[in-house]
Design an enzyme around this catalytic site. Sequence first.
Site, PDB file in Angstrom:
ATOM      1  N   GLU A   1      24.992  36.095  41.974  1.00 15.94           N
ATOM      2  CA  GLU A   1      26.214  35.749  42.698  1.00 15.94           C
ATOM      3  C   GLU A   1      27.007  37.017  42.994  1.00 15.94           C
ATOM      4  OE1 GLU A   1      29.537  32.286  42.479  1.00 15.94           O
ATOM      5  OE2 GLU A   1      29.307  33.464  40.650  1.00 15.94           O
ATOM      6  N   GLY A  20      33.306  32.517  36.215  1.00 16.01           N
ATOM      7  CA  GLY A  20      31.911  32.917  36.148  1.00 16.01           C
ATOM      8  C   GLY A  20      31.158  32.225  35.028  1.00 16.01           C
ATOM      9  N   THR A  21      29.846  32.148  35.192  1.00 16.26           N
ATOM     10  CA  THR A  21      29.010  31.449  34.211  1.00 16.26           C
ATOM     11  C   THR A  21      29.031  32.127  32.849  1.00 16.26           C
ATOM     12  OG1 THR A  21      27.572  30.574  35.946  1.00 16.26           O
ATOM     13  CG2 THR A  21      26.651  30.683  33.726  1.00 16.26           C
ATOM     14  N   LYS A  40      43.232  20.823  38.636  1.00 10.51           N
ATOM     15  CA  LYS A  40      43.125  20.596  37.195  1.00 10.51           C
ATOM     16  C   LYS A  40      44.304  19.781  36.653  1.00 10.51           C
ATOM     17  CE  LYS A  40      40.299  24.712  36.386  1.00 10.51           C
ATOM     18  NZ  LYS A  40      39.048  23.928  36.313  1.00 10.51           N
ATOM     19  N   PRO A  58      46.674  31.031  34.692  1.00 14.67           N
ATOM     20  CA  PRO A  58      46.079  31.509  35.935  1.00 14.67           C
ATOM     21  C   PRO A  58      45.313  32.801  35.707  1.00 14.67           C
ATOM     22  CG  PRO A  58      48.408  32.067  35.885  1.00 14.67           C
ATOM     23  CD  PRO A  58      48.128  31.260  34.639  1.00 14.67           C
ATOM     24  N   GLU A 113      35.244  17.710  38.954  1.00 18.47           N
ATOM     25  CA  GLU A 113      36.646  17.714  39.355  1.00 18.47           C
ATOM     26  C   GLU A 113      36.774  16.871  40.617  1.00 18.47           C
ATOM     27  OE1 GLU A 113      38.769  21.541  37.616  1.00 18.47           O
ATOM     28  OE2 GLU A 113      37.518  22.062  39.339  1.00 18.47           O
ATOM     29  N   CYS A 163      33.135  29.754  45.546  1.00 15.60           N
ATOM     30  CA  CYS A 163      32.048  29.536  44.585  1.00 15.60           C
ATOM     31  C   CYS A 163      30.884  28.761  45.181  1.00 15.60           C
ATOM     32  CB  CYS A 163      32.577  28.827  43.340  1.00 15.60           C
ATOM     33  SG  CYS A 163      33.438  27.282  43.683  1.00 15.60           S
ATOM     34  N   GLU A 213      33.577  24.610  35.901  1.00 20.11           N
ATOM     35  CA  GLU A 213      33.187  24.806  37.298  1.00 20.11           C
ATOM     36  C   GLU A 213      32.841  26.281  37.417  1.00 20.11           C
ATOM     37  OE1 GLU A 213      32.466  25.539  40.858  1.00 20.11           O
ATOM     38  OE2 GLU A 213      34.569  26.062  40.719  1.00 20.11           O
TER      39      GLU A 213
END
Length: 490
Positions: free
Chosen positions: A387, A230-231, A162, A177, A464, A286, A252
């Site tokens: 997931e 997570g989504t 990033k 973080p 990314e 992921c 992401e």
Amino acid sequence: MARFGTQKLYIDGAYVDAGSDATFEAINPATGEVLAHVQRATQADVEKAVESAERGQKVWAAMTAMQRSRILRRAVDILRERNDELAMLETLDTGKSYSETRYVDIVTGADVLEYYAGLVPAIEGEQIPLRESSFVYTRREPLGVTVGIGAWNYPIQIALWKSAPALAAGNAMIFKPSEVTSLTTLKLAEIFTEAGLPNGVFNVLTGSGREVGTWLTEHPRIEKVSFTGGTTTGKKVMASASSSSLKEVTMELGGKSPLIICDDADLDKAADIAMMANFYSSGQVCTNGTRVFVPAAMKAAFEAKIAERVARIRAGNPEDENTNFGPLVSFQHMESVLSYIAKGKEEGARVLCGGERLTAGDFAKGAFVAPTVFTDCTDDMTIVKEEIFGPVMSILSYETEEEVIRRANDTEYGLAAGVCTNDISRAHRIIHKLEAGICWINAWGESPAEMPVGGYKQSGVGRENGVSSLAQYTRIKSVQVELGGYNSVF
């Protein structure tokens, strides 16, 4: 006394105390040891970080492209010099095996920083002729102050993924973080300062996403947010970022990626690929290919090859270089993974391997879950749809190519996909029909600096790495120049 004492915030080129005495614990998931007490940033600390970043960004952006490039390149050198030290800290904090962190986490993060350091002088505008007396030129200008919010599985690598394009484009970044794994990102801030980055250009705020993350994403003077996680959380971050000041976002997010093994595939190679797509990093990646589709006629043979390989996994103390399978990142996450395993059994999937927590001897101290393989799975099972983010493979059988493509795409996610086949035409035909942003043919998992990565559907927004990501950290200013006269209608 914790091994690494109290960890402070990093603002304006130095460690500073947070505005309150509140801390959280950094815990070694292999042993339960408290590694450090990490300070929680307050809203006032967020303001200090933003003000510092605004000051630093002006200095940074005013430097020449070559000056910025050299500073980033020095940071690469320091990262490589301190590789083993940083890798061991990452192992202690995440539980990932040292045999992985030593050769992947810092190495690949440094590669990305080196890649963007080389691209800094290549940030260029365009010149567009209009007529003899007029032309347009464009400038790619930095956004200003950006925010990176990391996940717990690859802390320093994600921080570098990033920050590298953000800094290369002349921006400042405030990085938060994960609360679960904060330690190496603070070391990265030290390294940037040592390399000559102006104070404030890379600040680190530790704390919870619910508090610190929200304060950052809602801050009116932040221009962009790049989030990995997570989504469900990603949607909240995106909503708060857009509602506050129409920030740009890169997301992401999660995945439930398919790996399709064709009937002409080399089954040994396919089994090796499936193992890497499910058990590397103890399954906490992921992009993992957790839905493994196998032709019905080959399922029994494939199961035998997978069982043989699972038996060779070396679970143990992640600090031991012989270990290639460590604990999960936390005891809380271990319970989540175990609940999915229980659900898989309850819904009728057959356990081929594993299926339990590892508790013998020293395993009992840590968050260890056995490498688990379910077979006889169906598309409607929870373990196939959701997931898990752990070492859990689901084997599904299929009959035709058309059927497997349809089933592979029948998911809300679209992060990654892979195909194993010896027919290159077939490989491309299938890949072109799969709804996923990152795809592999006869391979899995590599994400080099040159390769843009990101998802379709609910798996993300933006990319990314790669050249295109650098452009996402700039904005275009268009300037028309008139060399001749000017005619007014008034």
